[in-house]
Design a protein around this motif. Sequence first.
Motif, PDB file in Angstrom:
ATOM      1  N   SER A  17       0.819  -1.189  -0.112  1.00 46.46           N
ATOM      2  CA  SER A  17       0.126  -0.061   0.148  1.00 46.46           C
ATOM      3  C   SER A  17       0.817   1.424   0.036  1.00 46.46           C
ATOM      4  O   SER A  17       2.094   1.295   0.509  1.00 46.46           O
ATOM      5  N   LEU A  18       0.283   2.317  -0.535  1.00 45.08           N
ATOM      6  CA  LEU A  18       1.000   3.574  -0.574  1.00 45.08           C
ATOM      7  C   LEU A  18       0.028   4.660  -0.501  1.00 45.08           C
ATOM      8  O   LEU A  18      -1.343   4.406  -0.890  1.00 45.08           O
ATOM      9  N   ARG A  19       0.051   5.859   0.304  1.00 47.30           N
ATOM     10  CA  ARG A  19      -0.862   6.769   0.311  1.00 47.30           C
ATOM     11  C   ARG A  19      -0.217   7.978  -0.260  1.00 47.30           C
ATOM     12  O   ARG A  19       0.692   8.771   0.182  1.00 47.30           O
ATOM     13  N   LEU A  20      -0.711   8.632  -1.220  1.00 52.16           N
ATOM     14  CA  LEU A  20      -0.329   9.772  -2.191  1.00 52.16           C
ATOM     15  C   LEU A  20      -1.174  10.976  -1.516  1.00 52.16           C
ATOM     16  O   LEU A  20      -2.355  10.683  -1.061  1.00 52.16           O
ATOM     17  N   SER A  21      -0.365  11.975  -1.297  1.00 51.24           N
ATOM     18  CA  SER A  21      -1.093  13.308  -0.915  1.00 51.24           C
ATOM     19  C   SER A  21      -0.910  14.469  -1.860  1.00 51.24           C
ATOM     20  O   SER A  21       0.138  14.583  -2.628  1.00 51.24           O
ATOM     21  N   CYS A  22      -1.837  15.441  -1.986  1.00 52.26           N
ATOM     22  CA  CYS A  22      -1.876  16.196  -2.745  1.00 52.26           C
ATOM     23  C   CYS A  22      -2.078  17.609  -1.952  1.00 52.26           C
ATOM     24  O   CYS A  22      -3.132  17.906  -1.805  1.00 52.26           O
ATOM     25  N   ALA A  23      -1.006  18.493  -1.871  1.00 50.03           N
ATOM     26  CA  ALA A  23      -1.240  19.807  -0.985  1.00 50.03           C
ATOM     27  C   ALA A  23      -1.685  21.023  -1.944  1.00 50.03           C
ATOM     28  O   ALA A  23      -0.919  20.952  -2.931  1.00 50.03           O
ATOM     29  N   VAL A  24      -2.654  21.654  -1.859  1.00 47.13           N
ATOM     30  CA  VAL A  24      -3.445  22.325  -2.428  1.00 47.13           C
ATOM     31  C   VAL A  24      -3.232  23.735  -1.759  1.00 47.13           C
ATOM     32  O   VAL A  24      -3.597  24.229  -0.922  1.00 47.13           O
ATOM     33  N   ALA A  50     -11.666  10.418  -8.720  1.00 47.89           N
ATOM     34  CA  ALA A  50     -12.030  11.933  -8.636  1.00 47.89           C
ATOM     35  C   ALA A  50     -12.979  12.171  -7.433  1.00 47.89           C
ATOM     36  O   ALA A  50     -13.915  11.268  -6.991  1.00 47.89           O
ATOM     37  N   ASN A  51     -13.054  13.355  -6.946  1.00 45.40           N
ATOM     38  CA  ASN A  51     -13.661  13.595  -5.827  1.00 45.40           C
ATOM     39  C   ASN A  51     -14.467  15.049  -6.171  1.00 45.40           C
ATOM     40  O   ASN A  51     -14.010  16.088  -6.289  1.00 45.40           O
ATOM     41  N   SER A  52     -15.696  15.162  -5.681  1.00 43.11           N
ATOM     42  CA  SER A  52     -16.568  16.369  -5.915  1.00 43.11           C
ATOM     43  C   SER A  52     -16.518  17.104  -4.646  1.00 43.11           C
ATOM     44  O   SER A  52     -16.621  16.525  -3.546  1.00 43.11           O
ATOM     45  N   TRP A  53     -16.626  18.248  -4.803  1.00 44.98           N
ATOM     46  CA  TRP A  53     -16.758  19.250  -3.540  1.00 44.98           C
ATOM     47  C   TRP A  53     -17.848  19.873  -3.409  1.00 44.98           C
ATOM     48  O   TRP A  53     -18.237  20.202  -2.042  1.00 44.98           O
ATOM     49  N   ASN A  54     -18.974  19.764  -4.097  1.00 43.28           N
ATOM     50  CA  ASN A  54     -20.079  20.206  -4.024  1.00 43.28           C
ATOM     51  C   ASN A  54     -21.294  19.459  -4.173  1.00 43.28           C
ATOM     52  O   ASN A  54     -22.581  19.728  -4.160  1.00 43.28           O
ATOM     53  N   GLY A  55     -20.957  17.895  -4.403  1.00 43.37           N
ATOM     54  CA  GLY A  55     -22.192  17.216  -4.649  1.00 43.37           C
ATOM     55  C   GLY A  55     -22.424  16.960  -6.086  1.00 43.37           C
ATOM     56  O   GLY A  55     -23.421  16.144  -6.444  1.00 43.37           O
ATOM     57  N   ALA A  80     -10.008  21.025   5.488  1.00 44.57           N
ATOM     58  CA  ALA A  80      -9.357  21.822   6.539  1.00 44.57           C
ATOM     59  C   ALA A  80      -7.855  21.940   6.363  1.00 44.57           C
ATOM     60  O   ALA A  80      -7.136  22.764   6.703  1.00 44.57           O
ATOM     61  N   LYS A  81      -7.268  20.861   5.754  1.00 45.24           N
ATOM     62  CA  LYS A  81      -5.768  20.836   5.549  1.00 45.24           C
ATOM     63  C   LYS A  81      -5.639  21.177   4.006  1.00 45.24           C
ATOM     64  O   LYS A  81      -4.375  21.005   3.799  1.00 45.24           O
ATOM     65  N   ASN A  82      -6.422  21.401   3.319  1.00 37.09           N
ATOM     66  CA  ASN A  82      -6.221  21.655   1.763  1.00 37.09           C
ATOM     67  C   ASN A  82      -5.362  20.644   1.003  1.00 37.09           C
ATOM     68  O   ASN A  82      -4.696  20.886   0.553  1.00 37.09           O
ATOM     69  N   THR A  83      -6.030  19.375   1.261  1.00 36.86           N
ATOM     70  CA  THR A  83      -4.999  18.373   0.898  1.00 36.86           C
ATOM     71  C   THR A  83      -6.190  17.310   0.420  1.00 36.86           C
ATOM     72  O   THR A  83      -7.213  16.907   0.941  1.00 36.86           O
ATOM     73  N   VAL A  84      -5.830  16.508  -0.796  1.00 31.31           N
ATOM     74  CA  VAL A  84      -6.266  15.588  -1.184  1.00 31.31           C
ATOM     75  C   VAL A  84      -5.333  14.446  -1.050  1.00 31.31           C
ATOM     76  O   VAL A  84      -4.313  14.315  -1.289  1.00 31.31           O
ATOM     77  N   CYS A 101      -1.815  14.642  -9.615  1.00 31.49           N
ATOM     78  CA  CYS A 101      -3.150  15.361  -8.820  1.00 31.49           C
ATOM     79  C   CYS A 101      -3.691  16.333  -9.763  1.00 31.49           C
ATOM     80  O   CYS A 101      -2.893  17.223 -10.470  1.00 31.49           O
ATOM     81  N   ALA A 102      -4.872  16.670  -9.934  1.00 27.33           N
ATOM     82  CA  ALA A 102      -5.620  17.645 -10.815  1.00 27.33           C
ATOM     83  C   ALA A 102      -6.742  18.344 -10.155  1.00 27.33           C
ATOM     84  O   ALA A 102      -7.413  17.596  -9.302  1.00 27.33           O
ATOM     85  N   ALA A 103      -7.317  19.334 -10.614  1.00 31.04           N
ATOM     86  CA  ALA A 103      -8.256  20.179 -10.260  1.00 31.04           C
ATOM     87  C   ALA A 103      -9.027  20.822 -11.174  1.00 31.04           C
ATOM     88  O   ALA A 103      -8.316  21.376 -12.211  1.00 31.04           O
TER      89      ALA A 103
END
Length: 128
Positions: A17-24, A50-55, A80-84, A101-103
């Motif tokens: 396993s690995l966990r990637l982080s994306c600081a925004v 992908a993950n939605s911010w508003n539904g 709260a951490k501005n992280t994905v 990471c993309a936005a």
Amino acid sequence: QVQLVESGGGLVQAGGSLRLSCAVSGRTFRSYHMGWFRQAPGKEREFVAANSWNGDTWNGRTTYYSDSVKGRFTISRDNAKNTVYLQMNSLKVDDTAIYYCAADPRVSSFLRGNLEVWGQGTLVTVSS
């Protein structure tokens, strides 16, 4: 303007396993849908999750995965951490790639691959 910095890549054995982080950075993080793409050597870049911010949804879902990672990878965001994050379990050799990471404020952009903001990428290598 949003800027993305990935971390967490590395070398792992198959099954691990690995966990990637994306600081925004940027004040509009909470207005962007976030996602992960990857590009393996000699292959085109492909959508991962992908993950939605508003539904807003992809086929009725606020989180969306490619078939190749569904059930093994999990995308999450901490506003709260501005992280994905991308939690990657049961890794396979075929998961070896540079992960980006993309936005974008539009859900449709994740299906077309033409997102507004990209990170520099982090390399994940899965050994057999």
